[in-house]
Every structure is written in structure tokens, then in C-alpha cells.
Design a protein around this motif. Structure first.
Motif, mmCIF file in Angstrom:
data_model
loop_
_atom_site.group_PDB
_atom_site.id
_atom_site.type_symbol
_atom_site.label_atom_id
_atom_site.label_comp_id
_atom_site.label_asym_id
_atom_site.label_seq_id
_atom_site.Cartn_x
_atom_site.Cartn_y
_atom_site.Cartn_z
ATOM 1 N N ALA A 210 0.838 -1.199 0.000
ATOM 2 C CA ALA A 210 0.000 0.000 0.000
ATOM 3 C C ALA A 210 0.878 1.256 0.000
ATOM 4 C CB ALA A 210 -0.910 -0.008 1.230
ATOM 5 N N PRO A 211 0.473 2.284 -0.735
ATOM 6 C CA PRO A 211 -0.755 2.418 -1.543
ATOM 7 C C PRO A 211 -0.521 2.127 -3.040
ATOM 8 C CG PRO A 211 0.251 4.556 -1.281
ATOM 9 C CD PRO A 211 1.194 3.571 -0.629
ATOM 10 N N TYR A 212 0.475 1.302 -3.351
ATOM 11 C CA TYR A 212 0.878 1.114 -4.743
ATOM 12 C C TYR A 212 0.320 -0.171 -5.376
ATOM 13 C CZ TYR A 212 4.229 4.386 -2.766
ATOM 14 O OH TYR A 212 4.794 5.435 -2.096
ATOM 15 N N GLY A 213 -0.618 -0.842 -4.673
ATOM 16 C CA GLY A 213 -1.164 -2.081 -5.205
ATOM 17 C C GLY A 213 -1.748 -1.955 -6.603
ATOM 18 N N PRO A 214 -2.663 -0.997 -6.855
ATOM 19 C CA PRO A 214 -3.233 -0.872 -8.208
ATOM 20 C C PRO A 214 -2.189 -0.626 -9.283
ATOM 21 C CG PRO A 214 -4.557 0.344 -6.606
ATOM 22 C CD PRO A 214 -3.315 -0.094 -5.892
ATOM 23 N N THR A 215 -1.171 0.185 -8.980
ATOM 24 C CA THR A 215 -0.121 0.446 -9.968
ATOM 25 C C THR A 215 0.671 -0.816 -10.271
ATOM 26 O OG1 THR A 215 0.075 2.709 -9.140
ATOM 27 C CG2 THR A 215 1.877 1.890 -10.499
ATOM 28 N N LEU A 216 0.950 -1.609 -9.236
ATOM 29 C CA LEU A 216 1.691 -2.848 -9.456
ATOM 30 C C LEU A 216 0.872 -3.853 -10.255
ATOM 31 C CD1 LEU A 216 3.389 -3.289 -5.957
ATOM 32 C CD2 LEU A 216 4.514 -2.744 -8.125
ATOM 33 N N ILE A 217 -0.439 -3.889 -10.039
ATOM 34 C CA ILE A 217 -1.289 -4.787 -10.834
ATOM 35 C C ILE A 217 -1.231 -4.398 -12.303
ATOM 36 C CG2 ILE A 217 -3.673 -5.472 -11.274
ATOM 37 C CD1 ILE A 217 -2.429 -6.851 -8.876
ATOM 38 N N ASP A 218 -1.323 -3.095 -12.586
ATOM 39 C CA ASP A 218 -1.207 -2.636 -13.980
ATOM 40 C C ASP A 218 0.157 -2.995 -14.559
ATOM 41 O OD1 ASP A 218 -3.733 -1.621 -13.824
ATOM 42 O OD2 ASP A 218 -3.110 0.447 -13.451
ATOM 43 N N THR A 219 1.200 -2.850 -13.743
ATOM 44 C CA THR A 219 2.550 -3.190 -14.209
ATOM 45 C C THR A 219 2.658 -4.667 -14.535
ATOM 46 O OG1 THR A 219 3.469 -1.428 -12.828
ATOM 47 C CG2 THR A 219 4.995 -3.113 -13.611
ATOM 48 N N TYR A 220 2.043 -5.507 -13.711
ATOM 49 C CA TYR A 220 2.071 -6.951 -13.966
ATOM 50 C C TYR A 220 1.404 -7.279 -15.295
ATOM 51 C CZ TYR A 220 0.819 -11.851 -13.736
ATOM 52 O OH TYR A 220 0.640 -13.175 -14.055
ATOM 53 N N PHE A 221 0.209 -6.771 -15.504
ATOM 54 C CA PHE A 221 -0.519 -7.102 -16.730
ATOM 55 C C PHE A 221 0.128 -6.484 -17.970
ATOM 56 C CE2 PHE A 221 -4.121 -8.068 -13.829
ATOM 57 C CZ PHE A 221 -4.349 -9.360 -14.277
ATOM 58 N N ARG A 222 0.910 -5.470 -17.788
ATOM 59 C CA ARG A 222 1.583 -4.855 -18.939
ATOM 60 C C ARG A 222 2.888 -5.575 -19.294
ATOM 61 N NH1 ARG A 222 0.939 -0.206 -17.364
ATOM 62 N NH2 ARG A 222 2.848 0.105 -16.184
ATOM 63 N N ASN A 223 3.602 -6.116 -18.322
ATOM 64 C CA ASN A 223 4.933 -6.663 -18.570
ATOM 65 C C ASN A 223 5.021 -8.185 -18.492
ATOM 66 O OD1 ASN A 223 6.414 -4.101 -18.829
ATOM 67 N ND2 ASN A 223 5.907 -3.818 -16.679
ATOM 68 N N VAL A 224 4.233 -8.816 -17.633
ATOM 69 C CA VAL A 224 4.325 -10.265 -17.429
ATOM 70 C C VAL A 224 3.228 -11.008 -18.187
ATOM 71 C CG1 VAL A 224 4.335 -12.124 -15.719
ATOM 72 C CG2 VAL A 224 5.361 -9.911 -15.162
ATOM 73 N N HIS A 225 2.012 -10.543 -18.028
ATOM 74 C CA HIS A 225 0.860 -11.283 -18.548
ATOM 75 C C HIS A 225 0.884 -11.534 -20.057
ATOM 76 C CE1 HIS A 225 -3.274 -12.723 -18.725
ATOM 77 N NE2 HIS A 225 -3.484 -11.889 -19.716
#
Length: 671
Positions: A210-225
Motif C-alpha cells: 500500500a498504496p501502490y497495489g493498483p499500480t503494481l497490478i497494472d505493471t504486472y498485466f503490462r509486462n508479465v501477462h
């Protein structure tokens, strides 16, 4: 013996639509329908309210008292979820899910119930992903596949009466049928201690990031997924959008851990203090152990994501995930199963991700594979198996992610599966215990046997490389945009090296024919140079992208192969050539390790190999032709005038490969 179950046509809707025949008392000004609540007396006694033909229920009739619906419900103490809100009761969630499913099947438009001034329950969170309809992602149930040799006979299970949800209540529990041959035993997640531990773990995970959870989720779906699509992205994002926070703790932690690899490259995160990765890793590992007690697809997803991190890539966890996946039936063909379409696609993607994890872990750890081809019936992936509606034809998808990048990532994922199948053939042909025994029994003819086995695998590798789609080729990248196709090419070189490594190790200069020695070592040298040149061509767009877990070892394998060629070089000049190339390769890796930290482990492997090579006796000066390569004299064995005739060939002109040059011909993957 299987007990007969009550026929279920639509129990939920039947109960909800039942009309009360009891007249309403005039004194009850705030009367509510019987299908909504029991009478005041039964509520106080916490007893079942059974209506009678009279104006009173059975208990009120027995106690000779008036049956009213006036009193307000007593406040209840409820558990809090991760966001501090009251948790919905299990029974209410189950009913809500079944009602939604019935409405979808009957094309009924749901009607919102009237809102009371004093609501007994918190607002119901809709289930956008309809997890209640799935087989292996339900919130409060998990399943285990019923094997054909188990004490349950599938032929008898088929006789059970199945309801609209394809479930039957039997003497030994609830059975769900997915087709006429495959059945699953359903279990309730009724271990309250585990629920409490999971709630605390989920809360701790969110607090760490927190409070960076939403940003990290976006980063995951942009780079890993994009190139590792093992999560149903549209379902995941819809759940978050609708306020659902009941995610699997190790899965969420795994997503955060992988996303933090790009922390310094995210504008909104680079200047912020990085969360405690070690603490997050501990919570993820411990919560994964608990989650394995109730196997679900989310548990497998979490384990696979954690294994993508170099720090947690262990053989033990890989084996555990294989066992968990087999309990979930991921090794079976689910193409025609009676489950949601998107879950079928997710199961196939997860199955192939596990297949790759098992085979590449087998190669990198030097362990026997636990997935046998005889027990693997998963069908190849198709475009519809990715089943996400977020992408559009141009620009970005409806969720803001680049559609073209996701399409290219899916192609890379599919091509990696094809390559892994060839890698699995390589392991079976050269590195199983039965193969090793065959080579030992062959004695001086072991190299010939290995070459014969290598031919079909080498041809498949060559065809795979020649048929790569344009977006998967090495030179297919856009400046300033991350390109994930490099881990695919590195895996290709690792597979080729695994073949030639076995050939070179079998060569005996004292007994091998001169021509065979020449052609095998020349081919091996060509592969090594090609792999090293590939590493030299890596750009920042490649280094900063997602790397598959095996990449760390695959970089090290290139150096190990070079050290093998150095140690087996027949002359001093050839040994000096490999010494020089390995020094250059070490410099390249060390420079890249400043950007990608885990590459430093490949440098350590190189240094360890060089220490062992110091014990080699000095090589003699080769009595053969010498060419100058990059300023160093490289000894090249002179081939004999007469071509070598293989032992197992009836045709004197036949060679285990298509022609003499096929062994030394380099297949340029990026061409």
C-alpha cells in the motif's frame, strides 16, 4: 453404494418464488413476506419457522401465542474482510450465485429487491466472473479428480442422479460430472482456522504494498501477462472493479513480487520507497502451503508465478505443483467439459504452463520429469483458448492495455510450448536413465547411437526455427518498447546445446574416427558461437523485459558448453580460442548483470568452471591445419578424404543427418 439424491430442477428459484397462503394480521403494520424472514418467535428461538394452515406457524401454534412479523432483526456479529467490511454469509453468497446462474440460463433479467431502511445483510458484491459456476475456482469449495483406479468406480458414479449443476449428492459426498467419463469430488472449505490465516495474510500483503497495489497490478498485466497468460485478466480486473477483494493471498503476492522487477522503470514508483520484498516473499510462501490443502486453480497460478522468480525456483515446489495439478485434472482434455468456456481455456493455458515448468525444471535441475507423455492428454492451444474480451483490433483494449502487445505475447507463449515439446524429446532421448544405459552398453559406438537419435530432434528444431512467426523473430522489436521474445530464442539455444553437449561428451579421440570427430566438434563450435553472438545482440528493450524462469540457467549453460569444448579440445590453439570466447562472454554477462541482477549467477558458474579448468594439463600443439580467427590461431582437424560411413547404415552414402554440412550448418533463429 450410492444413495439416491432428491431431484433438483431449480430449488433456489422454487423456494424464492413460493407464495405464502397464511393471511396477514391487521395488527402487523410492517409485515414482511415469509420467504424473507421467520416470525418473531422463531427468530428469538433461532428455530425453523414452519407455516401451518392456520394463521400461526407450528411453534407458535404449540405455544399458543400470536405469530407476528413486527420486531426488527437482532444485530449480528460478522467477520470482517480484508477491507474492514462485514463479510457476507456463506449461505447467502451460495444462493446469490445460483440465482444469477439460473437467470443467465433462462435469459431472465434480474430485478433488484426493494431496499429496506434497516437492511439485515451488507450489500451483495456481484460475482462478475461467476466463480460459483466454475469447477476449480469456487470461493468456498475445492475439488479433486476421481481417478480410474481409485476406490470409486466411474461406471457406478455415472448412475447417480445429477441436477442442473451436474452435481449429485452421494453417500460419500458431492460429485460433479464434467462429461460421461470424468468426475470430481467436491469438498467444502470449512476449516475456519485456515480462513482466518488467509484473511490475515491477504491483509498483510495489501499493507506491505500500500498504496501502490493498483499500480503494481497494472505493471504486472503490462509486462508479465502478455507472454505468460496464466491468469484470466478480464475476470480478475472485473472482480477488482466491483470491489471484490477476496483474492488468493499467494497469488496476489506473486503478482506484486513479479511486478516489482519494474519498480525503478515506472514513473509513479521510481522515486518511492520499495516495499519489503523479503517479507512479502515469506508471506507468499507460507500462505501457499496453506492454500495447497484446498487445491484450486488460483493455488496453481500462485505457485507458477512464484517459480518465475530466481529466488524461489526450487525443484520441490515444482513437483508439488505437478501433484496439485493432477488432483485438479489439468492433465486431461477439458475441451468438451460442462464448465464455463473461459475456464476451459484457462485450464488449458495453466496445463501447458505447468508442462513447461516441469520440463524446463527437469533440464535446469537435472532431475527426472514428472509428466509422462502417456498420461498427457491436453489439446494444443488455439486463439479462442485465451478467451479475454479486453482487446480490440486497433490501439488499446478496453482495459487500457496494448492489444498488439498481448497478441504478440500469446504467440510467444504458444511457440514456447512447441519448443518445450522438442526439449522434452531431447531429455527423453539423451538424459533419461534408460538412455544413459543404452549409451553405456554401446561402448565405442555410443556416439553413433547418439547421432542417430539426434537426427529427428535436430530436424524438428530446424523446422520450428524456420516457421517462427514474424513477431517472434529476434529482430522483431520496437525501439523503447520491451520485447519478450528473447527468452524464447535463449531457450532454443539451450535445447540445441543440450543435444551437442551429449554428443561432445561421448567423443573419444582415441577411438573415434577422424571424420566423425571433426564434423561433431565443428557443429558444436558453430552452435556455441551462434549462442554467444545472440547474447551480444541483446538490447535494453530485451534486458528490461520479462524473462522466463529457466533463462538464468540457460545463460549459464552456454558458458558450461564452452568450458566442455575447451576441456576436450585436442590441441592448444583450439583451447585458447575457447578461452578467449569465454572471457568475452563473461564480460558481456557481467555488463548485463548491472541491469538484470540474476545474470550474475551465470557469471559465478563461469568462474567456477574456469577454476576447475585450471587443473587441466597443458594441451599439445595440434599437428593439423590452422586458421586465424579473430587474431587467434584456431586448430581445425583436417577431414579425411573418404567420408565416414555410419555403423547402422545400409547405404554407404547415408549420414544420420541429411548431409555432411547439416551438423555444422547454423540455424539462424532471428533470420
Amino acid at each position: 453404494m450410492i444413495a439416491a439424491a432428491r431431484p433438483v430442477t431449480n430449488p433456489i428459484m422454487a423456494k424464492e418464488n413460493r407464495v405464502s397462503v397464511r393471511p396477514i394480521s391487521a395488527a402487523a403494520s410492517n409485515v414482511r413476506s415469509r420467504r424473507e424472514r421467520p416470525c418473531d418467535g422463531c427468530r428469538r428461538r433461532k428455530s425453523k419457522c414452519v407455516p401451518q394452515d392456520s394463521n400461526r406457524c407450528s411453534l407458535c401454534e404449540f405455544h399458543k401465542q400470536e405469530c407476528t412479523f413486527i420486531e426488527d432483526p437482532q444485530p449480528r456479529k460478522r467477520k470482517l474482510d480484508a477491507d474492514g467490511r462485514p463479510e457476507m454469509p456463506l449461505k447467502k453468497r451460495s444462493i446469490e450465485s445460483k440465482v444469477q446462474q439460473y437467470q443467465l440460463e433462462q435469459h431472465v433479467v434480474p430485478v433488484s429487491p426493494p431496499v429496506s431502511a434497516k437492511s439485515e445483510l451488507p450489500p451483495v458484491i456481484k460475482d462478475p466472473g461467476q466463480l460459483g459456476d466454475t469447477l476449480s475456482l469456487q470461493r468456498h469449495r475445492h475439488c479433486k479428480h476421481v481417478g480410474r483406479t481409485a476406490h470409486f468406480e466411474p461406471t457406478l458414479i455415472e448412475l447417480a442422479p445429477y441436477g442442473s449443476q451436474n452435481e449429485a449428492i452421494t453417500d460419500f459426498g458431492v460429485i460433479r460430472k464434467v462429461n460421461n467419463q470424468e468426475f470430481f469430488h467436491l469438498f467444502d472449505d470449512n476449516t475456519s482456522s485456515i480462513d482466518e490465516d488467509e484473511a490475515r495474510s491477504l491483509q498483510a500483503v495489501e499493507q506491505i504494498v500500500a498504496p501502490y497495489g493498483p499500480t503494481l497490478i497494472d505493471t504486472y498485466f503490462r509486462n508479465v501477462h502478455p507472454s505468460y497468460p496464466i491468469i484470466q485478466k478480464d475476470v480478475f480486473l472485473n472482480r477488482r472493479q466491483h470491489g471484490d477483494r477476496q483474492f488468493n493471498p499467494p497469488l496476489l503476492a506473486g503478482m506484486y513480487l513479479l511486478a516489482m522487477q519494474w519498480w525503478s522503470r515506472e514513473p509513479g514508483l521510481a522515486k518511492q520507497r520499495k516495499p519489503d520484498i523479503d517479507r512479502l516473499q515469506i508471506i507468499a510462501t507460507n500462505s501457499l502451503i496453506l492454500a495447497m490443502q484446498r487445491p484450486k486453480l488460483s493455488t496453481l497460478q500462485a505457485g507458477l508465478l512464484l517459480l518465475q522468480r530466481p529466488e524461489t525456483n526450487t525443484w520441490n515446489l515444482t513437483v508439488q505443483l505437478v501433484a496439485l495439478a493432477q488432483e485438479l485434472g489439468l492433465h486431461l482434455d477439458c475441451s468438451e467439459w460442462l464448465i464455463p468456456t473461459w475456464e476451459r481455456g484457462l485450464r488449458k493455458r495453466l496445463a501447458w504452463a505447468l508442462y513447461m515448468q516441469d520440463k524446463w525444471s527437469s533440464l535446469t535441475h537435472g532431475r527426472p520429469s514428472h509428466l509422462r507423455s502417456a498420461d498427457w492428454n491436453v489439446q494444443p492451444l488455439h486463439a479462442y483458448d485465451f478467451g479475454e474480451n479486453s482487446c480490440v483490433q486497433h490501439g488499446t483494449g478496453g482495459d487500457g492495455f496494448d492489444a498488439a502487445q498481448e497478441e504478440n505475447g500469446r504467440t510467444i507463449f504458444t511457440e514456447m510450448i512447441k519448443l518445450t515439446q522438442i526439449t522434452a524429446e531431447t531429455l527423453d532421448a539423451f538424459y533419461t536413465q534408460s538412455a544413459v544405459s543404452d549409451f553405456e552398453r554401446a561402448g565405442n559406438h555410443a556416439t553413433r547411437l547418439i547421432l542417430e537419435r539426434a537426427k529427428p530432434v535436430q530436424i524438428k528444431l530446424k523446422d520450428w526455427a524456420a516457421n517462427l512467426p514474424a513477431c517472434a523473430k529476434m529482430d522483431s522489436y520496437t525501439p523503447d518498447e520491451l520485447s519478450t521474445n528473447v527468452y524464447l530464442h535463449l531457450a532454443y539455444y539451450a535445447t540445441e546445446i543440450s543435444i551437442h553437449r551429449r554428443i561432445v561428451a561421448s567423443l573419444n579421440p582415441a577411438s573415434a574416427e577422424t571424420y566423425m570427430l571433426y564434423i561433431c566438434r565443428s557443429a558444436a563450435k558453430t552452435r556455441l558461437i551462434s549462442a554467444m553472438d545472440f547474447v551480444n545482440r541483446l538490447r535494453l528493450e530485451h534486458l528490461d523485459a520479462f524473462w522466463y524462469f529457466a533463462s538464468k540457467t540457460n545463460f549459464a549453460l552456454i558458458g558450461t558448453f564452452g568450458s566442455l569444448l575447451w576441456s576436450t579440445a585436442p590441441g592448444k590453439e583450439e583451447a585458447q580460442f575457447y578461452d578467449m570466447r569465454l572471457r568475452e562472454y563473461r564480460w558481456t554477462l557481467k555488463a548485463s548483470a548491472k541491469r538484470v541482477e540474476w545474470m550474475a549467477e551465470a557469471v559465478e558458474v563461469l568462474d567456477a568452471n574456469r577454476t576447475m579448468l585450471n587443473a587441466l594439463p597443458e594441451k599439445p600443439i595440434a599437428l593439423c591445419k590452422a586458421d586465424t580467427v579473430m587474431g587467434v590461431k584456431e586448430s581445425i582437424l583436417i577431414p579425411p578424404k573418404q567420408p565416414f560411413v555410419p555403423m547402422y547404415s545400409e547405404d554407404p552414402g547415408e549420414w544420420p543427418y541429411e548431409d555432411d554440412d547439416d551438423l555444422s550448418q547454423d540455424v539462424e533463429v532471428g533470420a
